[in-house]
Motif scaffolding. Structure first.
Motif, PDB file in Angstrom:
ATOM      1  N   GLU A  46     -21.625 -15.630-103.572  1.00 19.63           N
ATOM      2  CA  GLU A  46     -22.217 -15.007-102.386  1.00 19.63           C
ATOM      3  C   GLU A  46     -21.532 -15.514-101.118  1.00 19.63           C
ATOM      4  O   GLU A  46     -21.272 -14.751-100.187  1.00 19.63           O
ATOM      5  CB  GLU A  46     -23.709 -15.298-102.312  1.00 19.63           C
ATOM      6  CG  GLU A  46     -24.535 -14.617-103.365  1.00 19.63           C
ATOM      7  CD  GLU A  46     -25.969 -15.134-103.423  1.00 19.63           C
ATOM      8  OE1 GLU A  46     -26.841 -14.353-103.818  1.00 19.63           O
ATOM      9  OE2 GLU A  46     -26.212 -16.334-103.103  1.00 19.63           O
ATOM     10  N   TYR A  50     -19.539 -13.322 -98.363  1.00 21.43           N
ATOM     11  CA  TYR A  50     -19.906 -13.367 -96.946  1.00 21.43           C
ATOM     12  C   TYR A  50     -18.679 -13.656 -96.090  1.00 21.43           C
ATOM     13  O   TYR A  50     -18.455 -13.013 -95.061  1.00 21.43           O
ATOM     14  CB  TYR A  50     -20.985 -14.422 -96.697  1.00 21.43           C
ATOM     15  CG  TYR A  50     -21.280 -14.611 -95.239  1.00 21.43           C
ATOM     16  CD1 TYR A  50     -22.054 -13.690 -94.545  1.00 21.43           C
ATOM     17  CD2 TYR A  50     -20.753 -15.690 -94.534  1.00 21.43           C
ATOM     18  CE1 TYR A  50     -22.302 -13.842 -93.195  1.00 21.43           C
ATOM     19  CE2 TYR A  50     -20.996 -15.854 -93.179  1.00 21.43           C
ATOM     20  CZ  TYR A  50     -21.774 -14.928 -92.520  1.00 21.43           C
ATOM     21  OH  TYR A  50     -22.007 -15.081 -91.183  1.00 21.43           O
ATOM     22  N   SER A  54     -16.948 -11.276 -93.227  1.00 24.92           N
ATOM     23  CA  SER A  54     -16.942 -11.761 -91.843  1.00 24.92           C
ATOM     24  C   SER A  54     -15.568 -11.654 -91.194  1.00 24.92           C
ATOM     25  O   SER A  54     -15.438 -11.912 -89.994  1.00 24.92           O
ATOM     26  CB  SER A  54     -17.434 -13.204 -91.781  1.00 24.92           C
ATOM     27  OG  SER A  54     -16.489 -14.070 -92.343  1.00 24.92           O
TER      28      SER A  54
END
Length: 107
Positions: A46, A50, A54
């Motif tokens: 995860e 992320y 980003s």
């Protein structure tokens, strides 16, 4: 200082709280993973996803902003969800002492 956990979907409200132990800044997300490993809120998979999403926040020609890690202590879940009296935006908001006492009085 404390952080209060709020869910904005389904059963909206305050779910719990934690004390902010430390705030650390890192030059890269890999350094966060290196230091904290499986102690971070997300799984490694995860976390990497992320980081990948980003990338859109990078700006051309400017130095990338540092990554921030907040170390939490004394995390506790409230016995029931507490509904806020005021709207809470996606960015969050400060809870003043009076409102915090009202939250605590709910259970």
């Amino acid at each position: 200082m404390k952080i209060i956990f709020y869910a904005s979907r389904e059963d909206q409200g305050f779910y719990g709280e934690a004390e902010i132990g430390e705030v650390e800044f890192f030059e890269s997300p890999a350094k966060i993973l290196e230091k904290y490993g499986d102690r971070i809120f997300l799984t490694e998979k995860e976390f990497k996803e992320y980081v990948k999403t980003s990338e859109r926040w990078k700006t051309k020609g400017k130095r990338q902003r540092p990554w921030m890690a907040i170390v939490l202590r004394n995390v506790k879940k409230y016995p029931k969800v507490v509904k806020p009296k005021r709207f809470i935006a996606v960015s969050g908001r400060y809870v003043k002492e009076k409102e915090y006492q009202e939250i605590q009085s709910q259970f």
